[in-house]
Scaffold this motif. Structure first.
Motif, mmCIF file in Angstrom:
data_model
loop_
_atom_site.group_PDB
_atom_site.id
_atom_site.type_symbol
_atom_site.label_atom_id
_atom_site.label_comp_id
_atom_site.label_asym_id
_atom_site.label_seq_id
_atom_site.Cartn_x
_atom_site.Cartn_y
_atom_site.Cartn_z
ATOM 1 N N MET A 1 1.001 -1.155 0.086
ATOM 2 C CA MET A 1 0.066 0.005 -0.080
ATOM 3 C C MET A 1 0.719 1.219 -0.003
ATOM 4 O O MET A 1 1.947 1.209 0.536
ATOM 5 N N ASN A 2 0.198 2.188 -0.457
ATOM 6 C CA ASN A 2 1.106 3.565 -0.430
ATOM 7 C C ASN A 2 0.885 4.280 0.881
ATOM 8 O O ASN A 2 -0.064 3.982 1.421
ATOM 9 N N ALA A 3 1.941 5.167 1.340
ATOM 10 C CA ALA A 3 1.663 5.955 2.514
ATOM 11 C C ALA A 3 0.631 6.695 2.714
ATOM 12 O O ALA A 3 -0.134 6.783 3.920
ATOM 13 N N GLY A 4 0.109 7.441 1.569
ATOM 14 C CA GLY A 4 -1.211 8.407 1.628
ATOM 15 C C GLY A 4 -2.455 7.526 2.079
ATOM 16 O O GLY A 4 -3.236 7.822 3.010
ATOM 17 N N ALA A 5 -2.518 6.284 1.453
ATOM 18 C CA ALA A 5 -3.743 5.429 1.688
ATOM 19 C C ALA A 5 -3.652 4.844 2.935
ATOM 20 O O ALA A 5 -4.741 4.621 3.722
ATOM 21 N N LEU A 6 -2.440 4.475 3.409
ATOM 22 C CA LEU A 6 -2.300 3.800 4.853
ATOM 23 C C LEU A 6 -2.721 4.811 5.992
ATOM 24 O O LEU A 6 -3.361 4.431 7.016
ATOM 25 N N LEU A 7 -2.152 6.047 5.726
ATOM 26 C CA LEU A 7 -2.413 7.055 6.917
ATOM 27 C C LEU A 7 -3.905 7.359 6.674
ATOM 28 O O LEU A 7 -4.543 7.348 7.911
ATOM 29 N N ARG A 8 -4.706 7.508 5.815
ATOM 30 C CA ARG A 8 -6.065 7.559 5.712
ATOM 31 C C ARG A 8 -6.851 6.398 6.313
ATOM 32 O O ARG A 8 -8.010 6.629 7.224
ATOM 33 N N ALA A 9 -6.242 5.434 6.077
ATOM 34 C CA ALA A 9 -7.169 4.186 6.363
ATOM 35 C C ALA A 9 -6.837 3.952 8.115
ATOM 36 O O ALA A 9 -7.715 3.111 8.651
ATOM 37 N N SER A 10 -6.058 4.398 8.643
ATOM 38 C CA SER A 10 -5.698 4.414 10.068
ATOM 39 C C SER A 10 -6.640 4.720 10.969
ATOM 40 O O SER A 10 -6.847 4.438 12.198
ATOM 41 N N GLY A 11 -7.590 6.010 10.298
ATOM 42 C CA GLY A 11 -8.688 6.388 11.169
ATOM 43 C C GLY A 11 -8.236 7.362 12.417
ATOM 44 O O GLY A 11 -8.930 7.952 13.080
ATOM 45 N N LEU A 12 -6.779 7.623 12.336
ATOM 46 C CA LEU A 12 -6.237 8.518 13.472
ATOM 47 C C LEU A 12 -6.172 9.904 12.841
ATOM 48 O O LEU A 12 -6.312 9.998 11.494
ATOM 49 N N PRO A 13 -6.110 10.880 13.600
ATOM 50 C CA PRO A 13 -5.968 12.434 13.091
ATOM 51 C C PRO A 13 -4.597 12.187 12.417
ATOM 52 O O PRO A 13 -3.591 11.654 12.698
ATOM 53 N N GLN A 14 -4.849 12.806 11.188
ATOM 54 C CA GLN A 14 -3.563 12.607 10.135
ATOM 55 C C GLN A 14 -2.422 13.229 10.605
ATOM 56 O O GLN A 14 -1.253 12.472 10.238
ATOM 57 N N ARG A 15 -2.127 13.988 11.568
ATOM 58 C CA ARG A 15 -0.813 14.629 12.050
ATOM 59 C C ARG A 15 -0.193 13.285 13.025
ATOM 60 O O ARG A 15 0.852 12.818 12.844
ATOM 61 N N GLU A 16 -1.040 12.692 13.745
ATOM 62 C CA GLU A 16 -0.839 11.552 14.528
ATOM 63 C C GLU A 16 -0.268 10.360 13.705
ATOM 64 O O GLU A 16 0.686 9.811 13.865
ATOM 65 N N ALA A 17 -1.068 9.988 12.803
ATOM 66 C CA ALA A 17 -0.701 9.038 11.731
ATOM 67 C C ALA A 17 0.611 9.179 11.113
ATOM 68 O O ALA A 17 1.325 8.112 11.289
ATOM 69 N N ARG A 18 0.870 10.466 10.625
ATOM 70 C CA ARG A 18 2.233 10.575 9.903
ATOM 71 C C ARG A 18 3.366 10.656 10.985
ATOM 72 O O ARG A 18 4.231 9.919 10.605
ATOM 73 N N VAL A 19 3.320 10.816 12.300
ATOM 74 C CA VAL A 19 4.369 11.019 13.266
ATOM 75 C C VAL A 19 4.441 9.309 13.492
ATOM 76 O O VAL A 19 5.658 8.717 13.180
ATOM 77 N N LEU A 20 3.480 8.518 13.665
ATOM 78 C CA LEU A 20 3.453 7.058 13.646
ATOM 79 C C LEU A 20 4.416 6.495 12.302
ATOM 80 O O LEU A 20 5.368 5.452 12.621
#
Ligand code: GLN
Length: 277
Positions: A1-20
């Motif tokens: 999967m690419n990063a953008g899709a993975l970040l959106r799929a996490s259901g977290l606020p995007q800033r937090e998802a990016r940090v992780l």
């Protein structure tokens, strides 16, 4: 999967998802904004999913990535230490102001935890001589990691408050962010992932603060400073304890959120003739 899709799929606020995800991939966070098409290998995606779930269940982000920013620098942390708070930058600011232009001040920090305060002070005032203590050996190991990572010469000592240092060598300034949350304070429930020893004194919230205030006189040079962080509603009590213990010039400082957060005072007493040069 690419990063953008993975970040959106996490259901977290995007800033937090990016940090992780940046932590998992070992890349700068900005890279994920600039290159959302970055391909994430399956094992990394699995690790990211596990961390996302733990975040969703309430684990603090800094513990999941093992670091937190304080005073513009990154510090290593583990569950053995309190997560550095922006409020505590006020303690650093007040301390630096008390030091003013004094030459090579000797400072003592009690209960250093991650060491973020002591390291910051040493880096902001390279001429200062810093000693930092903690009762927890696990916390001292984290502090050691940070003093080494920042090449900050801070002497680390193990022990309970002033028991960790010699009375024969007084300081120009003593500071502390001790545990000051009262036992039974509902706020503690929201802090369940942090070490209880670092948060609460197991009493009314003033036990450690009053112990430090009572013991400080024997470790301060004449006219030397004591600087303490405390709870938003403890300034009056701390100020009174300090006045009763022989401190003058007692003043309260507010944190960035406008809460009374830090009280400082200087011990009364005349300088000995040898100190007047
Ligand atoms: N200020 C922290 C909090 O209320 C507590 C830190 C401390 O007890 N020293 O979350």
């Amino acid at each position: 999967m690419n990063a953008g899709a993975l970040l959106r799929a996490s259901g977290l606020p995007q800033r937090e998802a990016r940090v992780l995800l940046a932590h998992v991939l070992g890349v700068p966070r900005e890279r994920l904004i600039a290159r959302p098409d970055t391909i994430v290998p399956d094992d990394s995606a699995g690790w990211f999913d596990a961390l996302s779930r733990r975040r969703q269940e309430g684990e603090p982000l800094p513990y999941l990535i093992g670091e937190q920013e304080f005073y513009g620098r990154r510090f290593a942390i583990t569950r053995d230490v309190l997560i550095p708070r922006p409020d505590t930058e006020t303690l650093v600011d007040v301390t630096l102001r008390c030091l003013g232009g004094s030459k090579s001040p000797r400072m003592l920090e009690l209960g250093t935890g991650s060491g973020c305060i002591a390291v910051t002070l040493k880096l902001e005032r390279p001429d200062a001589e810093l000693t930092a203590t903690d009762l927890s050996l696990a916390a001292l190991a984290v502090a050691r990691t940070n003093t080494e990572a920042w090449a900050a010469a801070v002497e680390l000592q193990h022990g309970n408050w002033f028991a960790a240092v010699e009375a024969a060598e007084p300081f120009d300034l003593v500071l502390s962010n001790p545990p000051y949350v009262a036992v039974g304070d509902p706020h503690l429930e929201t802090l369940g992932h942090e070490p209880p020893l670092a948060l609460s004194d197991g009493a009314d919230g003033l036990r450690c603060l009053s112990e430090i205030i009572a013991g400080a006189g024997a470790h301060l040079k004449p006219r030397a400073w004591l600087v303490l962080e405390h709870g938003y509603d403890q300034a009056a009590a701390v100020g009174e304890l300090m006045l009763n213990a022989g401190f003058s010039d007692v003043e309260v400082e507010r944190d960035a959120a406008g809460r009374e957060r830090v009280t400082r005072g200087r011990i009364r007493g005349v300088a000995r003739p040898t100190d007047q040069r």
